[in-house]
Design an enzyme around this catalytic site. Structure first.
Site, mmCIF file in Angstrom:
data_model
loop_
_atom_site.group_PDB
_atom_site.id
_atom_site.type_symbol
_atom_site.label_atom_id
_atom_site.label_comp_id
_atom_site.label_asym_id
_atom_site.label_seq_id
_atom_site.Cartn_x
_atom_site.Cartn_y
_atom_site.Cartn_z
ATOM 1 N N SER A 91 -19.279 -67.976 42.262
ATOM 2 C CA SER A 91 -19.496 -67.171 41.057
ATOM 3 C C SER A 91 -19.025 -67.828 39.770
ATOM 4 O O SER A 91 -19.308 -67.333 38.689
ATOM 5 C CB SER A 91 -18.790 -65.828 41.210
ATOM 6 O OG SER A 91 -17.394 -66.027 41.208
ATOM 7 N N HIS B 74 -21.384 -62.290 45.973
ATOM 8 C CA HIS B 74 -22.180 -62.336 44.737
ATOM 9 C C HIS B 74 -23.679 -62.407 44.993
ATOM 10 O O HIS B 74 -24.458 -62.525 44.055
ATOM 11 C CB HIS B 74 -21.745 -63.509 43.852
ATOM 12 C CG HIS B 74 -20.425 -63.249 43.192
ATOM 13 N ND1 HIS B 74 -20.310 -62.543 42.022
ATOM 14 C CD2 HIS B 74 -19.170 -63.549 43.587
ATOM 15 C CE1 HIS B 74 -19.030 -62.440 41.700
ATOM 16 N NE2 HIS B 74 -18.321 -63.038 42.639
ATOM 17 N N LYS C 35 -20.004 -55.031 43.728
ATOM 18 C CA LYS C 35 -20.716 -55.850 42.748
ATOM 19 C C LYS C 35 -22.163 -55.345 42.655
ATOM 20 O O LYS C 35 -22.395 -54.334 42.005
ATOM 21 C CB LYS C 35 -20.515 -57.332 43.066
ATOM 22 C CG LYS C 35 -19.064 -57.700 42.685
ATOM 23 C CD LYS C 35 -18.555 -59.049 43.095
ATOM 24 C CE LYS C 35 -17.066 -59.152 42.730
ATOM 25 N NZ LYS C 35 -16.394 -60.307 43.283
ATOM 26 N N THR D 137 -4.359 -48.637 56.679
ATOM 27 C CA THR D 137 -4.661 -48.189 55.323
ATOM 28 C C THR D 137 -5.714 -47.084 55.378
ATOM 29 O O THR D 137 -6.520 -47.022 56.302
ATOM 30 C CB THR D 137 -5.118 -49.387 54.446
ATOM 31 O OG1 THR D 137 -5.184 -48.960 53.092
ATOM 32 C CG2 THR D 137 -6.465 -49.922 54.859
ATOM 33 N N THR D 138 -5.700 -46.229 54.383
ATOM 34 C CA THR D 138 -6.590 -45.076 54.358
ATOM 35 C C THR D 138 -8.054 -45.501 54.215
ATOM 36 O O THR D 138 -8.360 -46.462 53.508
ATOM 37 C CB THR D 138 -6.179 -44.154 53.187
ATOM 38 O OG1 THR D 138 -4.837 -43.735 53.430
ATOM 39 C CG2 THR D 138 -7.072 -42.928 53.080
HETATM 40 C C1 PLP Z 1 -15.003 -60.390 43.868
HETATM 41 C C2 PLP Z 1 -14.936 -61.295 45.095
HETATM 42 C C3 PLP Z 1 -14.328 -60.870 46.284
HETATM 43 C C4 PLP Z 1 -13.556 -59.590 46.352
HETATM 44 O O1 PLP Z 1 -14.373 -58.477 46.378
HETATM 45 P P1 PLP Z 1 -13.786 -57.090 45.826
HETATM 46 O O2 PLP Z 1 -14.639 -56.077 46.463
HETATM 47 O O3 PLP Z 1 -13.863 -57.137 44.340
HETATM 48 O O4 PLP Z 1 -12.362 -57.021 46.304
HETATM 49 C C5 PLP Z 1 -14.423 -61.666 47.401
HETATM 50 N N1 PLP Z 1 -15.059 -62.860 47.377
HETATM 51 C C6 PLP Z 1 -15.610 -63.322 46.239
HETATM 52 C C7 PLP Z 1 -16.298 -64.646 46.257
HETATM 53 C C8 PLP Z 1 -15.554 -62.561 45.070
HETATM 54 O O5 PLP Z 1 -16.075 -63.040 43.935
#
Ligand code: PLP
Length: 381
Positions: free
Chosen positions: A188, A216, A247, A276-277
């Site tokens: 990303s 991504h 995302k 965890t919940t």
């Molecule tokens: C944002 C991201 C994550 C983490 O995902 P979240 O759901 O935001 O915790 C994992 N791997 C990559 C490559 C990311 O860019």
């Protein structure tokens, strides 16, 4: 001893290195994506967000909001427990079926974030492989690095996207040791894509298991938004697909998808899953609605790609240092931390454009010690 001094000294170091981060206080306006209100020090101001990871605006799609509201009204706000202790709610079970189908796998397992899914998923899988060696791409996301670290097994880092280096490392490991290759589909920061099929060729040749982060790219590429591995016809060659619901799907949560046994084993052994919940039912239902929509609608993906191409063209025509990328990520290399910050401050103050400078340690320091990469990503309006 005055303990606060240690913390103020730590903050002073960040200020000194120009790495101290200030968050913009934003209020997104549902229905006017990607417009928002910025609660600036001088009061509220309209801005356009140029650096959202809610790439397709699914977080405010009527179907997604509708599913969330309807489910919260019927089932309440929280999950009420861990998965083991009454937290396995029906929308979560449905979401996992949807994800398994999305990635063509037997099963899927949802975590509270993509970060957690990598951290606990990689560590658990590697620990369950006796005497495992992990092969990790040098530019893997921090959550994968933490997963590898927590696995506590031998690791080898291969130069970013360099399959020759990966092959050297694989060839140098004893044939009878289990091997796990962990990498991202789409990186990303630079917007480049992994050579998925060539990595799978090597995995096959050297008997390695493959773990791909499609955070991504899921929802964004491939038929039905299944991701880069699916686009490249390599999905069946991948053992574990990891992704996020936060995302392209616009909600919250993370997941892995794979064979029934891998998923059941992670479910049974991963501390970051067990203790965890569970995700709230309303979020699960919203994510399912987003995934289902993007499985059949190509419109958002096409439009988004067009917009990204247009941004690249316009920035290039203006003579700005756009790094070439084959994806929707549009990195603009400023190269100087001060100028980078200055540029983004100016865009926000004068033009109402919110774009976040990307600093070390999210990206490496440049060759002369001052390069900052920042991405002017993803125009989505
Ligand atoms: C944002 C991201 C994550 C983490 O995902 P979240 O759901 O935001 O915790 C994992 N791997 C990559 C490559 C990311 O860019």
């Amino acid at each position: 001893m005055i303990y606060d001094h240690f913390f103020s000294a730590a903050l002073a170091r960040l200020h000194e290195e120009r790495r101290y981060r200030v968050f913009a206080d934003l209020e997104r306006i549902a229905g006017r994506f990607p417009h928002a209100i910025w609660h600036s020090p001088d009061g509220p101001r309209p801005v356009v967000i140029w650096c959202s990871n809610d790439y397709l605006g699914m977080g405010q799609h009527p179907k997604v909001i509708g599913a969330m509201v309807e489910t919260a009204t019927r089932m309440g706000a929280g999950a009420g427990g861990t998965r083991n202790i009454s937290g396995t709610n029906h929308p979560l079970v449905e979401l996992e079926r949807e994800l398994a189908d999305l990635h063509g796998k037997e099963a899927a397992l949802v975590f509270t974030s993509g970060y957690v899914s990598n951290e606990t998923g990689i560590a658990t899988i590697a620990k369950l492989l006796p005497n495992c060696v992990i092969f990790a791409d040098a530019l893997n996301h921090n959550s994968m690095i933490e997963g590898v670290r927590r696995a506590g097994v031998e690791k080898k880092i291969w130069c970013h996207n360099d399959v020759n280096h990966l092959e050297d490392l694989l060839a140098g490991a004893p044939p009878d040791r289990p091997k796990l290759i962990v990498f991202e589909a789409l990186y990303s920061m630079d917007g480049d894509v992994a050579p998925v099929n060539r990595i799978c060729d090597l995995a096959q040749r050297y008997g390695a298991m493959t773990y791909i982060d499609e955070v991504h790219s899921a929802g964004m590429y491939g038929p039905r938004g299944s991701g880069i591995a699916a686009r490249d016809g390599a999905l069946h060659r991948i053992d574990v697909v990891e992704g996020t619901l936060a995302k392209a799907f616009g909600c919250l949560g993370g997941y892995i998808a794979g064979s029934a046994d891998v998923i059941d084993a992670v479910r049974s052994y991963a501390p970051g899953f067990i203790f965890t919940t569970a995700l709230p039912p309303a979020i699960c239902a919203a994510a399912t609605a987003a995934i289902r929509h993007l499985k059949t609608s190509q419109w958002e993906r096409d439009r988004h790609q067009n917009r990204a191409a247009r941004v690249k063209a316009v920035l290039n025509a203006a003579g700005l240092p756009v790094m070439p990328s084959e994806t929707h990520i549009v990195p603009v290399m400023v190269g100087d931390p001060e100028k980078c910050k200055e540029a983004t401050d100016l865009l926000l103050a004068e033009y109402g454009i919110y774009v976040q400078p990307i600093n070390y340690p999210t990206v490496p320091r440049g060759p002369n010690g001052c390069a900052l990469r920042r991405r002017l990503i993803t125009i989505t309006c």
